[in-house]
Each structure stands twice: as C-alpha cells, then as structure tokens.
Design a protein around this motif. Structure first.
Motif, PDB file in Angstrom:
ATOM      1  N   LEU A  36       0.797  -1.029  -0.035  1.00 42.06           N
ATOM      2  CA  LEU A  36       0.056   0.034   0.045  1.00 42.06           C
ATOM      3  C   LEU A  36       0.820   1.277   0.215  1.00 42.06           C
ATOM      4  N   GLY A  37       0.233   2.461  -0.574  1.00 45.20           N
ATOM      5  CA  GLY A  37       0.915   3.577  -0.740  1.00 45.20           C
ATOM      6  C   GLY A  37       0.538   4.667   0.074  1.00 45.20           C
ATOM      7  N   GLU A  38       0.164   4.167   1.562  1.00 44.51           N
ATOM      8  CA  GLU A  38      -0.387   5.144   2.238  1.00 44.51           C
ATOM      9  C   GLU A  38       0.038   5.046   3.696  1.00 44.51           C
ATOM     10  N   PRO A  96      -8.572  17.374  -5.899  1.00 45.02           N
ATOM     11  CA  PRO A  96      -8.880  16.279  -5.354  1.00 45.02           C
ATOM     12  C   PRO A  96      -7.965  15.161  -5.433  1.00 45.02           C
ATOM     13  N   GLY A  97      -6.724  15.563  -4.599  1.00 46.37           N
ATOM     14  CA  GLY A  97      -5.652  14.572  -4.614  1.00 46.37           C
ATOM     15  C   GLY A  97      -4.648  15.143  -5.698  1.00 46.37           C
ATOM     16  N   ALA A  98      -3.379  14.785  -5.348  1.00 45.69           N
ATOM     17  CA  ALA A  98      -2.001  15.113  -6.543  1.00 45.69           C
ATOM     18  C   ALA A  98      -2.268  14.288  -7.803  1.00 45.69           C
ATOM     19  N   LYS A  99      -3.022  13.168  -7.322  1.00 47.41           N
ATOM     20  CA  LYS A  99      -3.109  12.340  -8.783  1.00 47.41           C
ATOM     21  C   LYS A  99      -3.927  13.033  -9.745  1.00 47.41           C
ATOM     22  N   GLN A 100      -4.916  13.496  -9.417  1.00 44.26           N
ATOM     23  CA  GLN A 100      -5.782  14.526 -10.189  1.00 44.26           C
ATOM     24  C   GLN A 100      -5.023  15.572 -10.796  1.00 44.26           C
ATOM     25  N   ALA A 101      -4.051  16.401  -9.797  1.00 41.56           N
ATOM     26  CA  ALA A 101      -3.455  17.233 -10.469  1.00 41.56           C
ATOM     27  C   ALA A 101      -2.626  17.012 -11.522  1.00 41.56           C
ATOM     28  N   ILE A 102      -1.812  15.724 -11.491  1.00 39.95           N
ATOM     29  CA  ILE A 102      -1.214  15.121 -12.524  1.00 39.95           C
ATOM     30  C   ILE A 102      -1.939  14.671 -13.714  1.00 39.95           C
ATOM     31  N   PHE A 103      -2.988  14.153 -13.763  1.00 40.48           N
ATOM     32  CA  PHE A 103      -3.929  13.812 -14.789  1.00 40.48           C
ATOM     33  C   PHE A 103      -4.138  15.169 -15.704  1.00 40.48           C
ATOM     34  N   VAL A 166       9.706  15.089 -12.340  1.00 46.26           N
ATOM     35  CA  VAL A 166      10.559  14.575 -11.547  1.00 46.26           C
ATOM     36  C   VAL A 166       9.870  14.187 -10.204  1.00 46.26           C
ATOM     37  N   ASN A 167      10.283  13.487  -9.419  1.00 50.88           N
ATOM     38  CA  ASN A 167       9.522  13.020  -8.224  1.00 50.88           C
ATOM     39  C   ASN A 167      10.552  12.651  -7.211  1.00 50.88           C
ATOM     40  N   THR A 168      10.791  13.495  -6.383  1.00 54.27           N
ATOM     41  CA  THR A 168      11.897  13.347  -5.120  1.00 54.27           C
ATOM     42  C   THR A 168      11.211  13.987  -3.818  1.00 54.27           C
ATOM     43  N   SER A 198       7.141  18.626 -11.217  1.00 55.85           N
ATOM     44  CA  SER A 198       8.126  18.384  -9.974  1.00 55.85           C
ATOM     45  C   SER A 198       6.810  17.931  -8.914  1.00 55.85           C
ATOM     46  N   ASP A 199       6.944  16.543  -8.876  1.00 49.99           N
ATOM     47  CA  ASP A 199       5.937  15.970  -7.848  1.00 49.99           C
ATOM     48  C   ASP A 199       6.704  16.039  -6.667  1.00 49.99           C
ATOM     49  N   GLU A 200       6.358  16.675  -5.616  1.00 47.69           N
ATOM     50  CA  GLU A 200       6.958  16.701  -4.355  1.00 47.69           C
ATOM     51  C   GLU A 200       6.076  15.996  -2.924  1.00 47.69           C
ATOM     52  N   ILE A 201       5.184  15.236  -3.363  1.00 47.81           N
ATOM     53  CA  ILE A 201       4.184  14.631  -2.380  1.00 47.81           C
ATOM     54  C   ILE A 201       4.899  14.315  -1.349  1.00 47.81           C
ATOM     55  N   TYR A 202       6.110  13.661  -1.249  1.00 48.20           N
ATOM     56  CA  TYR A 202       6.787  12.949  -0.187  1.00 48.20           C
ATOM     57  C   TYR A 202       7.835  13.731   0.481  1.00 48.20           C
ATOM     58  N   GLU A 203       7.906  15.266   0.182  1.00 50.40           N
ATOM     59  CA  GLU A 203       8.799  16.023   0.536  1.00 50.40           C
ATOM     60  C   GLU A 203       8.961  16.357   2.158  1.00 50.40           C
ATOM     61  N   SER A 231      -1.870  13.854   1.205  1.00 50.36           N
ATOM     62  CA  SER A 231      -2.042  12.495   1.461  1.00 50.36           C
ATOM     63  C   SER A 231      -0.844  11.970   2.371  1.00 50.36           C
ATOM     64  N   LYS A 232       0.414  12.291   2.013  1.00 46.53           N
ATOM     65  CA  LYS A 232       1.243  11.475   2.748  1.00 46.53           C
ATOM     66  C   LYS A 232       1.953  12.306   4.146  1.00 46.53           C
ATOM     67  N   ALA A 233       2.083  13.393   3.825  1.00 47.93           N
ATOM     68  CA  ALA A 233       2.498  14.215   4.910  1.00 47.93           C
ATOM     69  C   ALA A 233       1.610  14.071   6.186  1.00 47.93           C
ATOM     70  N   ARG A 240      -8.816  13.066  -0.354  1.00 44.53           N
ATOM     71  CA  ARG A 240      -8.474  13.555  -1.799  1.00 44.53           C
ATOM     72  C   ARG A 240      -8.161  14.913  -1.519  1.00 44.53           C
ATOM     73  N   LEU A 241      -7.115  15.394  -1.429  1.00 38.75           N
ATOM     74  CA  LEU A 241      -6.832  16.795  -1.395  1.00 38.75           C
ATOM     75  C   LEU A 241      -5.282  17.023  -1.905  1.00 38.75           C
ATOM     76  N   GLY A 242      -5.015  17.529  -2.834  1.00 38.19           N
ATOM     77  CA  GLY A 242      -3.793  17.960  -3.336  1.00 38.19           C
ATOM     78  C   GLY A 242      -3.789  19.283  -4.026  1.00 38.19           C
TER      79      GLY A 242
HETATM   80  C1  LIG Z   1       4.818   9.952  -6.323  1.00 36.81           C
HETATM   81  C2  LIG Z   1       3.266  10.120  -5.961  1.00 36.81           C
HETATM   82  N1  LIG Z   1       2.550  11.123  -6.452  1.00 36.81           N
HETATM   83  C3  LIG Z   1       1.139  11.427  -6.197  1.00 36.81           C
HETATM   84  C4  LIG Z   1       0.535  10.362  -5.588  1.00 36.81           C
HETATM   85  C5  LIG Z   1      -0.976  10.817  -5.395  1.00 36.81           C
HETATM   86  O1  LIG Z   1      -1.293  11.261  -4.105  1.00 36.81           O
HETATM   87  P1  LIG Z   1      -2.895  11.817  -3.960  1.00 36.81           P
HETATM   88  O2  LIG Z   1      -3.260  10.815  -2.871  1.00 36.81           O
HETATM   89  O3  LIG Z   1      -2.705  13.102  -3.365  1.00 36.81           O
HETATM   90  O4  LIG Z   1      -3.572  11.775  -5.026  1.00 36.81           O
HETATM   91  C6  LIG Z   1       1.033   9.225  -5.265  1.00 36.81           C
HETATM   92  C7  LIG Z   1       0.472   8.255  -4.403  1.00 36.81           C
HETATM   93  O5  LIG Z   1       0.745   7.227  -4.062  1.00 36.81           O
HETATM   94  C8  LIG Z   1       2.555   9.236  -5.267  1.00 36.81           C
HETATM   95  O6  LIG Z   1       3.162   7.920  -4.917  1.00 36.81           O
END
Ligand SMILES: Cc1ncc(COP(=O)(O)O)c(C=O)c1O
Length: 380
Positions: A36-38, A96-103, A166-168, A198-203, A231-233, A240-242
């Motif tokens: 799981l990624g949470e 609604p989440g970083a995923k939607q931002a990326i989409f 980039v994802n760091t 620049s996806d910084e969700i794990y910063e 989501s992560k921090a 669902r918030l990004g």
């Molecule tokens: C690298 C990365 N970016 C973005 C997300 C999406 O996060 P969110 O829950 O904000 O949609 C994830 C979720 O696993 C992720 O691993």
C-alpha cells in the motif's frame, strides 16, 4: 465500445496485487500488506476537527473551482517560504488529490505524439496519464547503486520531447535527488525548452537529507509545475486533497479541465487542508521518526536475509533487488502465496524494475519483524 485512448493504458499493477491480498484477507488469511502507498497513521485530530467544524458551519456547497481563497493563500505562502518558489495565490489550483493534478497537467499540456521523460522506475500513474493524453513515455534508466538518481540524459531528448517528470523523494525507490542531479535536469530543461512536473508529495518524509524544489532553480519558474498534496505528510489519503502551482498561462488552461471535470475539491475537506498547513506540525515530525525506525529495521532485516536493497532516503518504500530468486513478479507471487506477504512487482514502475520488488513499510514494527521472519523462510 471503448476509446482508443483507454486501450493504451493498462490496469495499475499496484492495485491488482492489493486486490488479491485483500481477497486473501477476506478469506481469513493473515496477510502482511507491504503493497500500500499510504501512511498507516490516523489523520491528526486538529485536522479532522477543522473539517467537521467547517461542515457544521455550512461549508457544504460548491467551492470556487480553483479552491477556497484561504487555502490557496496558505499554499502559496508555504511554497514561497518552505520551497523558495516564487508563487502567487492565483497560480495555485487545489485538486482532489495530487493524482488529479497530474492527470490534469498531462491532459492539459501533452499532444498526440509528444514524448515525456520518466526516470525509470517511476510511479505508475505518470506513464498511464501520459498515455491517456496520447503522448509516449521515454524511460531514462537510473542506477540502483547510486540511489536511482539520473545522470546526464541528453541523449534521450529529441524534437518530440515536451516534458520531464521529477519525483523526489520518489515512489517506488525512496530516492532523493541531489542538488547536482536537479541542476542537471534544470539545465537540460532550459536548453531544450521543456516543461517539468515536480511531484513533491513525499517532501516531508525525508531522512537526513534536504528536500530541494526544482522550481527554485534559476530559469525554472516559468517551466515548472509543482505538484504536492496532503495524503502522505498528514495521513490524509482518503480526503482526496492535493494541489499544483503552475505558471499563469498554464494555470488558465488547467483550470478549464479542472472546472469542467471535478468542479473543485470538496469544500469542507479544504478547511481540513488549511488546518494541516497552518496548524501544529509536530505529528508530521513524529510520523517521520517512526518511518525512519521502520526503514532501518526493514533494510537491516533484508540485509541479514541477503537481499540487496539500497537504504532509501525518503518516502516509505524500499526497492529491493530479488534477481537471485527470480523476476520481481515471480518473487511477489511467491511471497504472497508462501509467506502471505504482499509486495509490488517492480515492473509495475517501468522496465528497469523487472528484477525488483517494492516494499512499503507503512506498517507497524511488529508486522515488519513478522514479515522478515516469514520472508527469510521462503528465501531459504
Ligand atoms: C509519487 C506520487 N505522487 C502522487 C501520488 C498521489 O497522491 P494523492 O493521494 O494526493 O492523489 C502518489 C500516491 O501514491 C504518489 O506516490
């Protein structure tokens, strides 16, 4: 009956494995879920309280499409002070989440036949969104020995290249890009006039290293779209918030997709996000300390078993080389079947993940220790 666009995208392998694991759990098997990624922590109470209060105060109607003004202001302020980004409130889009931002970004900026560069391995959703948008992924290999951080990749850039992702700290490796690696990316992006996500969700989930935002490099402000989320921090995956911060011209385009698809992120949830950013941060620190302890137990345990795994510097994933025992997919299946330990096959994250498994250590020390005992038996 389905669009050609959809046929270009495969089901997420990360979801597939956790579905099998969930089925086994339903049937009564004691599965240790490393797929799981949470975070396994609860959302801090002050954040829940803020959202509930907002709900009772009537914040249950449509929000402005780009987000409630207070949250956009708080995000812009955070990006300026913590990330050294030159961002105005009006450039922040709450999603609604970083995923939607990326989409939305991929759909908004990529055209048919464009190419987007991913550093292999990379989070599954980037490739899927690139394909949805009609573009192609160009995988740039990275070196596991060097923490999966890219070096010069100019040979992968051509006239069709439009974007670098980039994802760091990164999913699935936990790798943290050095300043030198980021400078190399920024130089190439500027030289070839490329956009960068620049996806910084794990910063915030980073150990003994400093997080650096790519958009803070000179010349990167107008070509970087910074993505982040709660989501992560703040252990808020289900909320669902990004958000994203984009240069004004791109922001306008993305707002079109956003307002015609999701309208906005959920109104009272945004008040929870506001409290997350502006309230006390001690829970984040405590969570990171616990992740660090778990990381060390896991990596030392894998080392004892004889499995090669670079100690990750961030996120809550370890990317282990299992080539001595089979492909990552074979080993993942073996571990699920024989040890009842669910991990993700590395191939889900790109071609160079073939010999790897991703282990998410967002679970308790007891469960990690138990999983190591079970895994040792299988690998013997
Ligand atoms: C690298 C990365 N970016 C973005 C997300 C999406 O996060 P969110 O829950 O904000 O949609 C994830 C979720 O696993 C992720 O691993």
């Amino acid at each position: 009956m389905t669009s050609a666009r959809l046929k270009r995208v495969e089901e997420s392998a990360t979801i597939r494995i956790s579905n099998i694991a969930n089925q086994m759990i339903k049937e009564g098997t004691d599965v240790i879920n490393f797929s799981l990624g949470e975070p396994d922590f609860d959302t801090p109470k002050n954040i829940c309280d803020a959202a509930v209060k907002a709900m009772y105060e009537g914040q249950t109607h449509y929000a402005p499409s780009a987000g409630i003004p207070e949250l956009r202001t708080a995000i812009a302020e955070k990006l300026r002070t913590e990330n050294k980004l030159d961002v105005r409130d009006t450039e922040v889009l709450v999603t609604p989440g970083a995923k939607q931002a990326i989409f939305e970004i991929m759909m908004g900026v990529l055209n048919d036949g464009d190419q987007a560069i991913l550093f292999d391995p990379a989070w599954v959703t980037y490739d899927a969104c690139i394909r949805f948008a009609g573009a192609d992924t160009v995988w740039v290999p990275t070196n596991p020995e060097k923490g999966f951080i890219p070096e010069d990749f100019s040979e992968y850039i051509n006239s069709k290249t439009r974007m670098i992702v980039v994802n760091t700290p990164g999913n699935p490796t936990g790798g943290v890009f050095s300043k030198k690696a980021l400078k190399c990316i920024s130089d190439l992006a500027i030289d070839h006039d490329l956009l960068v996500i620049s996806d910084e969700i794990y910063e915030k989930i980073i150990y003994d290293k400093e997080h650096i935002s790519l958009g803070s490099f000179e010349g990167m402000q107008d070509r970087t779209i910074t993505v982040n989320g709660f989501s992560k921090a703040y252990a808020m995956t289900g909320w669902r918030l990004g958000y994203l911060a984009a240069p004004p011209e791109i922001f306008k385009l993305l707002l079109k997709i956003h307002s015609h698809s999701v309208s906005s992120a959920t109104t009272f949830v945004q008040y929870g996000g506001l409290e997350a950013l502006t309230g006390p941060q001690d829970k984040v620190k405590a969570m990171v300390e616990r992740f660090k302890m778990r990381r060390d137990i896991l990596i030392n345990g894998l080392d004892n078993i004889g499995i090669k795994c670079k100690r990750p510097d961030g996120a809550f994933y370890a990317f282990a080389d299992v080539s001595e025992y089979g492909t990552g997919s074979e080993v993942a299946e073996m571990l699920l079947r024989e040890a009842h330990v669910a991990v993700t096959p590395g191939i889900a994250f790109g071609p160079s993940g073939k010999d790897f498994i991703r282990i998410s250590y967002a679970t308790s020390v007891d469960r990690i220790s138990e999983a190591l005992i079970r895994m040792e038996k299988v690998f013997e």
